[in-house]
Scaffold this motif. Sequence first.
Motif, PDB file in Angstrom:
ATOM      1  N   LEU A  28       0.842  -1.200   0.000  1.00  0.00           N
ATOM      2  CA  LEU A  28       0.000   0.000   0.000  1.00  0.00           C
ATOM      3  C   LEU A  28       0.870   1.241   0.000  1.00  0.00           C
ATOM      4  O   LEU A  28       0.623   2.198  -0.740  1.00  0.00           O
ATOM      5  N   PHE A  29       1.911   1.226   0.832  1.00  0.00           N
ATOM      6  CA  PHE A  29       2.772   2.400   0.945  1.00  0.00           C
ATOM      7  C   PHE A  29       3.481   2.681  -0.384  1.00  0.00           C
ATOM      8  O   PHE A  29       3.441   3.799  -0.898  1.00  0.00           O
ATOM      9  N   SER A  30       4.110   1.630  -0.960  1.00  0.00           N
ATOM     10  CA  SER A  30       4.815   1.875  -2.227  1.00  0.00           C
ATOM     11  C   SER A  30       3.831   2.171  -3.343  1.00  0.00           C
ATOM     12  O   SER A  30       4.109   2.992  -4.217  1.00  0.00           O
ATOM     13  N   GLY A  31       2.680   1.483  -3.328  1.00  0.00           N
ATOM     14  CA  GLY A  31       1.665   1.730  -4.352  1.00  0.00           C
ATOM     15  C   GLY A  31       1.171   3.159  -4.304  1.00  0.00           C
ATOM     16  O   GLY A  31       1.001   3.810  -5.336  1.00  0.00           O
ATOM     17  N   LEU A 104       2.547  -2.478  -7.839  1.00  0.00           N
ATOM     18  CA  LEU A 104       2.264  -1.975  -9.187  1.00  0.00           C
ATOM     19  C   LEU A 104       0.775  -2.079  -9.500  1.00  0.00           C
ATOM     20  O   LEU A 104       0.192  -1.201 -10.127  1.00  0.00           O
ATOM     21  N   ASN A 105       0.167  -3.174  -9.044  1.00  0.00           N
ATOM     22  CA  ASN A 105      -1.270  -3.352  -9.253  1.00  0.00           C
ATOM     23  C   ASN A 105      -2.055  -2.260  -8.533  1.00  0.00           C
ATOM     24  O   ASN A 105      -2.920  -1.597  -9.106  1.00  0.00           O
ATOM     25  N   SER A 106      -1.713  -2.039  -7.274  1.00  0.00           N
ATOM     26  CA  SER A 106      -2.403  -1.022  -6.496  1.00  0.00           C
ATOM     27  C   SER A 106      -2.144   0.376  -7.066  1.00  0.00           C
ATOM     28  O   SER A 106      -3.053   1.213  -7.121  1.00  0.00           O
ATOM     29  N   ALA A 107      -0.904   0.613  -7.519  1.00  0.00           N
ATOM     30  CA  ALA A 107      -0.573   1.920  -8.097  1.00  0.00           C
ATOM     31  C   ALA A 107      -1.447   2.206  -9.315  1.00  0.00           C
ATOM     32  O   ALA A 107      -1.938   3.315  -9.497  1.00  0.00           O
ATOM     33  N   ALA A 108      -1.673   1.181 -10.150  1.00  0.00           N
ATOM     34  CA  ALA A 108      -2.474   1.381 -11.365  1.00  0.00           C
ATOM     35  C   ALA A 108      -3.906   1.782 -11.011  1.00  0.00           C
ATOM     36  O   ALA A 108      -4.430   2.761 -11.535  1.00  0.00           O
ATOM     37  N   TYR A 109      -4.519   1.019 -10.094  1.00  0.00           N
ATOM     38  CA  TYR A 109      -5.903   1.352  -9.722  1.00  0.00           C
ATOM     39  C   TYR A 109      -5.988   2.681  -8.982  1.00  0.00           C
ATOM     40  O   TYR A 109      -6.892   3.488  -9.222  1.00  0.00           O
ATOM     41  N   ASN A 158     -11.527   1.291  -0.181  1.00  0.00           N
ATOM     42  CA  ASN A 158     -11.837   0.003  -0.815  1.00  0.00           C
ATOM     43  C   ASN A 158     -10.588  -0.614  -1.416  1.00  0.00           C
ATOM     44  O   ASN A 158     -10.369  -1.824  -1.318  1.00  0.00           O
ATOM     45  N   GLU A 159      -9.774   0.220  -2.052  1.00  0.00           N
ATOM     46  CA  GLU A 159      -8.539  -0.253  -2.667  1.00  0.00           C
ATOM     47  C   GLU A 159      -7.611  -0.854  -1.608  1.00  0.00           C
ATOM     48  O   GLU A 159      -6.999  -1.902  -1.824  1.00  0.00           O
ATOM     49  N   MET A 160      -7.542  -0.224  -0.434  1.00  0.00           N
ATOM     50  CA  MET A 160      -6.697  -0.758   0.645  1.00  0.00           C
ATOM     51  C   MET A 160      -7.153  -2.163   1.030  1.00  0.00           C
ATOM     52  O   MET A 160      -6.336  -3.066   1.242  1.00  0.00           O
ATOM     53  N   ILE A 161      -8.463  -2.335   1.115  1.00  0.00           N
ATOM     54  CA  ILE A 161      -8.990  -3.648   1.506  1.00  0.00           C
ATOM     55  C   ILE A 161      -8.746  -4.681   0.399  1.00  0.00           C
ATOM     56  O   ILE A 161      -8.397  -5.829   0.672  1.00  0.00           O
ATOM     57  N   LEU A 162      -8.883  -4.242  -0.854  1.00  0.00           N
ATOM     58  CA  LEU A 162      -8.612  -5.160  -1.971  1.00  0.00           C
ATOM     59  C   LEU A 162      -7.162  -5.631  -1.957  1.00  0.00           C
ATOM     60  O   LEU A 162      -6.879  -6.800  -2.231  1.00  0.00           O
ATOM     61  N   VAL A 163      -6.238  -4.733  -1.641  1.00  0.00           N
ATOM     62  CA  VAL A 163      -4.822  -5.115  -1.587  1.00  0.00           C
ATOM     63  C   VAL A 163      -4.618  -6.128  -0.465  1.00  0.00           C
ATOM     64  O   VAL A 163      -3.946  -7.156  -0.649  1.00  0.00           O
ATOM     65  N   THR A 207     -10.460  -6.943   7.718  1.00  0.00           N
ATOM     66  CA  THR A 207     -11.230  -6.003   6.899  1.00  0.00           C
ATOM     67  C   THR A 207     -12.039  -5.063   7.785  1.00  0.00           C
ATOM     68  O   THR A 207     -12.088  -3.855   7.549  1.00  0.00           O
ATOM     69  N   GLY A 208     -12.654  -5.652   8.823  1.00  0.00           N
ATOM     70  CA  GLY A 208     -13.461  -4.843   9.734  1.00  0.00           C
ATOM     71  C   GLY A 208     -12.621  -3.758  10.396  1.00  0.00           C
ATOM     72  O   GLY A 208     -13.032  -2.585  10.457  1.00  0.00           O
ATOM     73  N   ILE A 209     -11.441  -4.138  10.883  1.00  0.00           N
ATOM     74  CA  ILE A 209     -10.582  -3.159  11.554  1.00  0.00           C
ATOM     75  C   ILE A 209     -10.142  -2.065  10.578  1.00  0.00           C
ATOM     76  O   ILE A 209     -10.198  -0.868  10.886  1.00  0.00           O
ATOM     77  N   MET A 210      -9.751  -2.492   9.354  1.00  0.00           N
ATOM     78  CA  MET A 210      -9.330  -1.494   8.369  1.00  0.00           C
ATOM     79  C   MET A 210     -10.480  -0.553   8.029  1.00  0.00           C
ATOM     80  O   MET A 210     -10.286   0.664   7.892  1.00  0.00           O
TER      81      MET A 210
END
Lengths: 226, 245
Positions: A28-31, A104-109, A158-163, A207-210
């Motif tokens: 997440l951080f690098s993305g 890279l995946n997270s960066a794209a989205y 949502n993206e954070m949870i998907l990662v 997921t709940g905590i995030m």
Amino acid sequence: MNFEAIMDYLPQLLRGLETTLELTFASLFSGLALALLFTLILVLRFKPLEWLVKTQILLFTGTPLLVQIFLIYYGPTQFKGLQESFLWPLLSEPWFCALLALALNSAAYSTQLFKGAVDAVPVGDWEAALALGMSKRQALTRIILPHAIRRALPAYGNEMILVMKGTSLVSTITLMDLMGYADRLNARTYDTLTVFALAGLIYLIMTGIMTLIIRLMEKKALAFSQ
Amino acid sequence: MGIEVQGLSKAFGSTTVLKDISFFIPRGETTVLLGASGAGKSTLMRMLNLLETPDTGTMKIAGMNFSFSEKTDEKQLNKQASSLRRKVGMVFQQYNLWPHMTVLQNLIEAPIVQGTPKQDAIIRAKELLDRVGLTDKTNAWPSSLSGGQQQRVAIARALMLSPDVLLFDEPTAALDPAITNQVVEVIKELSQSGITQVVVTHEVEFARKIASRVIYLENGEIVEDGTADHFKNPQTEAFKAYLEH
């Protein structure tokens, strides 16, 4: 499913939690860092780089994450040049390859999210900044991006949870994350239902905590619009 | 030193918006740009801080000289535009306050970007908020303010850079009539301070109250240009008709 089995499995599964969490936050951080850079490139239209970013987004949003993980982990072994390069110690490391694919995946989205949010910032925000003598770049980094990121925060949550959930795929390249330990436990006990239900429950709790943390961030970041 | 423009023209595609505009505004005057919608008055004002680039003509404003032609180098112009805009402030019709920043943050951001120490910017911001009567709103979000208050914040924000010229785009268009008098007061007070003001409006009554000079536009051309006396003695039939409608 019995209580004793659960108490037996739980500590074994939790041994994978560290890898899952490390990978989640590192990706997440690098993305995020990459996505901010990519957004700047797209908005300021830096010509050759703009095309690279667009291609990156096309490739990483257009193919499955699992394919990306496989290609990044198994792909470089096909090239002798890469095996002899200084990159090899990193590229032969599954943890690094998983991080690279997820980031890279997270960066794209995330870039798509942020670019959309920047485009949705009213043109008046830009004009006010320019009329006060800021350059386009200053307006973007000091006014527009901070505004856009706040607006994009619910979607970015949502993206954070998907990662986080996406990290469950890295067990396919030998990493022992939560899912890796669940796989191993299942192979040993054949108690499939209990093992994966437990794994699922742990993901659900994370997921709940995030979600809670993201809500708190949203509340603070979007206080201006309430 | 005032504002002097010669032969400014602008077309968007095949539509000509401004034709061969020339005028001189002495320093310290409050000039009203009057005209019906589509007359080109907003475009003309946006040229004065280069939010629009003229196709042709020359412009002298705030001690800077510009000359426009097809050969105008956009990069070079953008650089000059930034320094020009620090001397030519602008207040927008919709105020354009940054909604995610507090009133104070809205005021201090531009000076800080330009290198003013934060503490100095805060002191100046508090002075200006006091001057426009909004001390109690220092830490409020723009969305919690009324239209009239937002506009006063926008004026204070423009004054943070101590501009030589202040431009107003339809300052009363989004306000109810009772608040309009507050804007009149602010503009009159500013004209006492010697700042040159250019105000775009289509409201004749408002224009009469604030103007020391008037420029009347129709279809992208200046029809009448002179002191506030022209409100009493219009020189052209067109302006006379506009005043009476």
